[in-house]
Motif scaffolding. Structure first.
Motif, mmCIF file in Angstrom:
data_model
loop_
_atom_site.group_PDB
_atom_site.id
_atom_site.type_symbol
_atom_site.label_atom_id
_atom_site.label_comp_id
_atom_site.label_asym_id
_atom_site.label_seq_id
_atom_site.Cartn_x
_atom_site.Cartn_y
_atom_site.Cartn_z
ATOM 1 N N SER A 48 23.071 -5.710 -4.603
ATOM 2 C CA SER A 48 23.533 -7.100 -4.244
ATOM 3 C C SER A 48 23.716 -7.230 -2.818
ATOM 4 O O SER A 48 23.262 -8.181 -2.508
ATOM 5 C CB SER A 48 25.296 -6.918 -4.746
ATOM 6 N N ALA A 49 23.771 -6.265 -1.897
ATOM 7 C CA ALA A 49 23.429 -6.385 -0.608
ATOM 8 C C ALA A 49 22.123 -6.711 -0.210
ATOM 9 O O ALA A 49 22.004 -7.516 0.736
ATOM 10 C CB ALA A 49 24.159 -4.949 0.176
ATOM 11 N N ILE A 54 18.290 -10.971 1.678
ATOM 12 C CA ILE A 54 16.877 -11.691 1.372
ATOM 13 C C ILE A 54 17.541 -13.249 1.221
ATOM 14 O O ILE A 54 16.947 -14.043 1.861
ATOM 15 C CB ILE A 54 16.524 -11.304 -0.102
ATOM 16 N N SER A 55 18.460 -13.618 0.521
ATOM 17 C CA SER A 55 18.988 -14.857 0.470
ATOM 18 C C SER A 55 19.394 -15.367 2.146
ATOM 19 O O SER A 55 19.063 -16.572 2.494
ATOM 20 C CB SER A 55 20.435 -15.015 -0.119
ATOM 21 N N ALA A 56 19.780 -14.598 3.083
ATOM 22 C CA ALA A 56 20.081 -15.063 4.323
ATOM 23 C C ALA A 56 18.754 -15.488 5.004
ATOM 24 O O ALA A 56 18.712 -16.245 5.633
ATOM 25 C CB ALA A 56 21.020 -14.070 5.008
ATOM 26 N N ILE A 57 17.819 -14.440 4.928
ATOM 27 C CA ILE A 57 16.474 -14.904 5.312
ATOM 28 C C ILE A 57 15.818 -16.015 4.935
ATOM 29 O O ILE A 57 15.499 -16.831 5.449
ATOM 30 C CB ILE A 57 15.760 -13.472 5.177
ATOM 31 N N ALA A 58 15.968 -16.469 3.603
ATOM 32 C CA ALA A 58 15.443 -17.258 2.935
ATOM 33 C C ALA A 58 16.216 -18.672 3.443
ATOM 34 O O ALA A 58 15.636 -19.746 3.841
ATOM 35 C CB ALA A 58 15.722 -17.428 1.485
#
Length: 88
Positions: A48-49, A54-58
């Motif tokens: 999850s972390a 990855i979501s923050a980078i995207a």
């Protein structure tokens, strides 16, 4: 007949110890299952972390593309203006 009474008492004691051994084995199995569940939960938290990172980078890449300067790196240089074609 005291011998029969002692035999019954020892048989009852043996059954009690066998029951205790079975209960201890079940408890040990439950402990192992609990440990496996804890490790699985830790792995799920780590995944999850990673997904959050990855979501923050995207999101950051999306913000850069929206701003229109992603292909220029971190510098805020506007894209070059189109020059009119020369005729003749």
């Amino acid at each position: 007949m005291p011998t029969a009474g002692f035999a019954n008492a020892f048989a009852t004691l043996a059954i009690a110890f066998a029951t205790l051994a079975i209960a201890f084995a079940i408890s040990a199995i439950a402990f192992v299952i609990s440990a496996i569940a804890f490790v699985t939960l830790a792995i799920a938290f780590a995944i999850s972390a990673i997904a959050f990172a990855i979501s923050a980078i995207a999101f950051a890449i999306s913000a850069m593309l929206t701003a229109g300067y992603a292909q220029y790196g971190s510098l805020k240089i506007p894209p070059p203006a189109a020059t009119p074609l020369k005729s003749g």
